[in-house]
Design an enzyme around this catalytic site. Sequence first.
Site, PDB file in Angstrom:
ATOM      1  N   SER A 126       0.792  -1.043   0.092  1.00 25.11           N
ATOM      2  CA  SER A 126       0.022   0.103   0.079  1.00 25.11           C
ATOM      3  C   SER A 126       1.142   1.257   0.044  1.00 25.11           C
ATOM      4  CB  SER A 126      -0.752   0.048   1.262  1.00 25.11           C
ATOM      5  OG  SER A 126      -0.166  -0.278   2.478  1.00 25.11           O
TER       6      SER A 126
ATOM      7  N   ASP B 189       5.474  -7.255   2.390  1.00 21.50           N
ATOM      8  CA  ASP B 189       4.627  -7.886   1.144  1.00 21.50           C
ATOM      9  C   ASP B 189       5.366  -8.075  -0.050  1.00 21.50           C
ATOM     10  OD1 ASP B 189       1.880  -8.021   1.745  1.00 21.50           O
ATOM     11  OD2 ASP B 189       1.266  -5.901   1.228  1.00 21.50           O
TER      12      ASP B 189
ATOM     13  N   LYS C 196       4.446 -11.695   2.940  1.00 22.91           N
ATOM     14  CA  LYS C 196       2.844 -11.920   2.802  1.00 22.91           C
ATOM     15  C   LYS C 196       2.587 -11.599   1.391  1.00 22.91           C
ATOM     16  CE  LYS C 196      -0.109  -8.398   3.366  1.00 22.91           C
ATOM     17  NZ  LYS C 196      -0.926  -8.368   2.364  1.00 22.91           N
TER      18      LYS C 196
ATOM     19  N   GLU D 189      -9.382  -9.422   4.185  1.00 18.64           N
ATOM     20  CA  GLU D 189      -9.618  -7.858   3.964  1.00 18.64           C
ATOM     21  C   GLU D 189     -10.959  -7.723   3.176  1.00 18.64           C
ATOM     22  OE1 GLU D 189      -7.680  -3.888   1.622  1.00 18.64           O
ATOM     23  OE2 GLU D 189      -6.594  -5.848   1.979  1.00 18.64           O
TER      24      GLU D 189
END
Length: 346
Positions: free
Chosen positions: A83, A121, A151, A221
């Site tokens: 993100s 990530d 991740k 999510e």
Amino acid sequence: MTFCAAVSHRLLQRIPTVGRGSARAYSARPTTLQDEGRAKVTIRTIKKLYTDQQPITMMTAYDYPTSVACDRAGVDMVLVGDSLAMVALGHNDTSQITMDDMIHHSKAVARGSRSSFLVTDLPFGTYQSDETTAVNNAIRMIKEGRAEAIKLEAGRRAAPKIDAIVNGAGIPVVGHIGLTPQTAVALGGFRVQGKSVANAQALVADALALQEAGCFAIVLEAMPSLVAETVTRLLRVPTIGIGAGPATSGQVLVLSDMVGMFDRFTPKFCRSFADLGPRMASAVGEYNEAVRAGTFPAEGTHTYAMPAAAEERWRTYVQKEFGLELGAGSASGSSAQNADAVPQSS
């Protein structure tokens, strides 16, 4: 007390102060990170929290300052999420960030994280093609990015790759299902997942497959609370919710969202715990006006002075050599020598 409120409260309590008579701290000479006495969080810690039914806390961090804040606040896991492509680098989506970008930010976060468990990530395009590529990039993130786990945003089709990373390379993996921002286009945009029975069943199948592949935790999510509760109760590993309701084993938020630092939008599931964006803009505006008005820097407050004898000789030298009459300058004398230590980096 809610998760984020507790984080904010603990953060304020743990920020170190500079004692009287000590050197002033600033960016080139920061205060030394203090040992807060918190044990290093490991996968065993996460498993024990899960077994004891204690909520697990996770927060995103993208650089050294945000990492230090999360670590001092007592967050269990720090996530270097992709993100950051949007909230830190200004991209329109997360798919544009590269492996080198993620490694760069992961290393910075690792420097500030003493106790929290660090998860990073793998970005889009670094694990989808084949198992060998996935394993190699996971190894690189651990070695170069200093992450402790990686991740992946993937469902059951990625189970063989996760198995290869976990059981082949010995690298811990956090799964991520539901809304997966890396492939949001294929999902029809940033939309809630699992609203139909068929889609909810698919999410359950994804979660079970990721658990069997070796994930030690799974992020859920943007899905209905009932679906997230179902998944959580069926699994033997912790779930970390983001927009998935209160029944998950823990929670994660994007730091920039929860403190008001991202200017484009705030997800419905995010609670605002601070509004730092406008405050920062206001502070920069005040600085701008102070410089233009000539009130910053203030002589004697934000400046350094020469010893009285040296100042007198310097003024004489400058007047004779260059014909310049210097300004009043700071108050001279021994009091001006109290803060004369300047770090080498300056």
